[in-house]
Design an enzyme around this catalytic site. Sequence first.
Site, PDB file in Angstrom:
ATOM      1  N   ASP A  58      39.617  41.674  52.720  1.00 59.19           N
ATOM      2  CA  ASP A  58      38.549  41.955  51.749  1.00 59.19           C
ATOM      3  C   ASP A  58      38.644  41.071  50.512  1.00 59.19           C
ATOM      4  OD1 ASP A  58      37.744  43.819  53.559  1.00 59.19           O
ATOM      5  OD2 ASP A  58      38.648  45.519  52.515  1.00 59.19           O
ATOM      6  N   ASP A 112      40.375  46.515  62.975  1.00 60.30           N
ATOM      7  CA  ASP A 112      40.511  46.592  61.513  1.00 60.30           C
ATOM      8  C   ASP A 112      41.486  47.728  61.182  1.00 60.30           C
ATOM      9  OD1 ASP A 112      39.908  46.238  58.794  1.00 60.30           O
ATOM     10  OD2 ASP A 112      38.084  47.467  58.889  1.00 60.30           O
ATOM     11  N   GLU A 150      46.983  48.239  59.422  1.00 60.33           N
ATOM     12  CA  GLU A 150      48.255  48.079  58.671  1.00 60.33           C
ATOM     13  C   GLU A 150      49.238  49.209  58.985  1.00 60.33           C
ATOM     14  OE1 GLU A 150      45.165  47.908  57.330  1.00 60.33           O
ATOM     15  OE2 GLU A 150      45.121  45.718  57.375  1.00 60.33           O
TER      16      GLU A 150
HETATM   17  O1  MIG Z   1      37.644  50.704  54.578  1.00 59.08           O
HETATM   18  O2  MIG Z   1      34.779  48.641  58.527  1.00 59.08           O
HETATM   19  O3  MIG Z   1      38.274  44.599  55.882  1.00 59.08           O
HETATM   20  O4  MIG Z   1      35.792  43.791  56.876  1.00 59.08           O
HETATM   21  O5  MIG Z   1      33.716  45.673  56.824  1.00 59.08           O
HETATM   22  C1  MIG Z   1      36.966  49.509  54.825  1.00 59.08           C
HETATM   23  C2  MIG Z   1      34.400  48.483  57.206  1.00 59.08           C
HETATM   24  C3  MIG Z   1      37.023  49.197  56.284  1.00 59.08           C
HETATM   25  C4  MIG Z   1      37.584  46.878  55.953  1.00 59.08           C
HETATM   26  C5  MIG Z   1      37.404  45.494  56.510  1.00 59.08           C
HETATM   27  C6  MIG Z   1      35.972  45.080  56.347  1.00 59.08           C
HETATM   28  C7  MIG Z   1      35.057  46.045  57.043  1.00 59.08           C
HETATM   29  C8  MIG Z   1      35.296  47.457  56.497  1.00 59.08           C
HETATM   30  N1  MIG Z   1      36.704  47.820  56.624  1.00 59.08           N
END
Ligand code: MIG
Length: 805
Positions: A482, A399, A402
């Site tokens: 999200d 995750d 980016e």
């Molecule tokens: O700042 O890891 O898109 O699926 O549950 C949020 C926590 C960070 C973003 C992801 C989401 C995940 C969440 N993450």
Amino acid sequence: MRRINHLQNLALATCLMLAATGAQAAPDTLDVSAHGATVHVTAITDTILRVTIDRDGKPGETASWAVSPAMLAHRAPATIDYGTLRTAQLTASVDPATLHLRVVDASGRAIVDDAANPVVLDRDGFTLRKVMGTDEHFFGMGDKSGLLDRRGGSFVNWNTDAFGYASSTDPLYKSVPFFIATGGAGGSYGLFLDNTWRTWFDFGHREEGVVAIGATGGPITYYVIAGPTVRDVVRRYTDLTGKAPLMPRWALGYQQSRWGYSSAAQVEAIATHLRSDHIPADVVWMDIDYQDRNRPFTFNPVTFPDMHKLTDTVGALGIKLVTIVDLHVAHAPGQAYAPYDSGTAANHFVHNPDGSVYVAPVWPGPAVFPDFTVPATRAWWGTQFKRLTDAGVGGIWNDMNEPAIFETPSKTMPIDTVHRIAGDGFAPRNASHAEIHNIYGMENTRATYDGLRALRPEERAFVLTRASYAGGQKYAATWTGDNSSTWDHLKLSVSMLLNLGLSGFSYSGADVGGFTGGPSPDLLTKWFEVAAFTPFFRDHAANDAPQAEPWVDGPAHLAIRRHFVEERYRLMPYLYSLAASNAQTGDPIMRPVFYDYPQALTAPCNTALTFTLGAKLLIAGSPKPESLQAYDVCLPEGGWFDYWTGEAVTAQPIGHKPYATISVTPRLDALPVFVRAGSIVPRQPLVQSTSQVPDGPLELHVYPGADCAGELYDDDGHSMAFAAGAYARQAVRCTTGANGVQSITFDARQGTWKPWWHAIALVVHGDHAPISATVGGKAYPAASGTRTIVIPDQPQAVTVTFNAG
Ligand code: MIG
């Protein structure tokens, strides 16, 4: 600066014609120079042309993060004459005065043609302009939201943590600078701009009749990929940028997730609840909560004291654990945090322009960022997963890549942070974040994928990513980030997943129920129904959203949701064969209707919640899923069956249009699904996990009609043995006569794998139910009062004939 390079002014261009240096033949490249720019056209294959434009006589680098060195070096036979390059299928010509490029097919029809002022150079940036045909429609561009058709839209590629995005938000998480145009005179074509900088694509939004694409910097390199069909383009685009590897079968199962499963006991309880409610499931996901202080590669010693024990306990229930591992390594000097210490010792982190290490806040607090463009850094990153693989974790979720950075308006690194390039065919050099930003997430997943493969060489690796770039399908599946718990987002999920599939990312999903906001019971139920037919099927929700597991709204909703999850598991042989064929051909698992039925492109067959799963199943949810108003389902001509009843559908032809419609009155507990006449769809007995061997015969549902065919694929579902031949692949065809299905022919099974089934239940649909089938001189009767005939497994080439009553 270099004003002479501005070609946008035609009058000026005319004056400058004298400066054109003309065209010259080279062994495999057409080179045409004018106004200080040189266009090179190379035939990678008969149908893929590489176009590069140098400025000021400085040739660009022939290296790519998306295209393999082998493909870059690949050449098709081509004849190069003054100003033209000809392959067996295409002719490209470049005007020596204006650098106008035109590509035509073998019969002279324009596939893609430049517009006026085709190449505009402006400082380090550029704009390329192509003609946009009146009948052309545009698809691809990765996970961008909005409508399925990109026509009229304008988009930017800059990987962005787009929490709370809407259907109008752009850019989002991924950059896939690739589109498919279809509907033009020369059929479909694809255009892939292989430029990792901030790029933009405008499909007639700024200027009617013009597709304009550009970047603020970086190489002017693009590929023209000829069709004529959309399928041709997708297959060739994935020849160029790589096929997605065959995923483990468990990754096609139902997956339960939530941000906030915060102890081993809770994870275990979720797995147990799935089993006690008889909801088939393969994976429980573990978000950041399992870590110690949000530090990657750690386990919280209090709440997750024994990860190995946990994977064993849920493993015994047929459930895998996938854990999140973000790339932001905690900046924790002197704290015996190995990833920081070993990464610092070997200088693996991204630098500031002054040479210091870039530190910025994310989940662990101050964090440092691996320099994934360095092969040694990727290798180091890959080794960090040993702790997780040793604990029996099934797959990894990358995750925030980016990369997302907290407490900064840009939400990401400053564009002048310094990355190093040290391989992959590039000359070693430093590169700014402006150049690397859009590939940072992909290189993160590449390091993760390669690391898992190295740690468990016998096993397939499963990685899920949020950010990526063109070609990233080689390393990871993806999801749409999200999203929100709204009906609009349910619809949006379908167009986003369809465009991701056309962009090479076939194995994609959206958070079922929506990540933020909390779905109403009806929304969550409808979302389960639709998502059960999408490639990656994961229920996930934010830490501050209400619980959204399938059971939270009581037994009536649970029953509907369970029914759709079960249907997915029954369809697993069909789904898995689609995954296997995706790995070979690049054909998406989930497709827009026009992929296999091009005549439906301009029919109203492509509304929200309409798509196909493979070529054979058409899912037709309401374009207004929140409403119970009747709506028309559009079915391409050629005949369809109702998947749920097995009955042939009588659709209303619309004049001489190539489609018919059927009116549907929606129900909360139903989702219209149709099967193409002339299909053989494999199904299996219900299991609670893909790790369970189905008990009973493989079912082959046969729907009479033209070009009747299907495919069986099986292997062990998790190891790499299939790559050495341990798979079973078998084509099946059927013939139809006056009495319905006449015969089924099995080709000889390929591969050395012995599939799980010992018998085959032939379920023959249509007006006529056979009373028996004959194979190998022996007759097998239909079970009384049914259309089902069970025969032994047929590994050899054989024809089964049906006997009418
Ligand atoms: O700042 O890891 O898109 O699926 O549950 C949020 C926590 C960070 C973003 C992801 C989401 C995940 C969440 N993450």
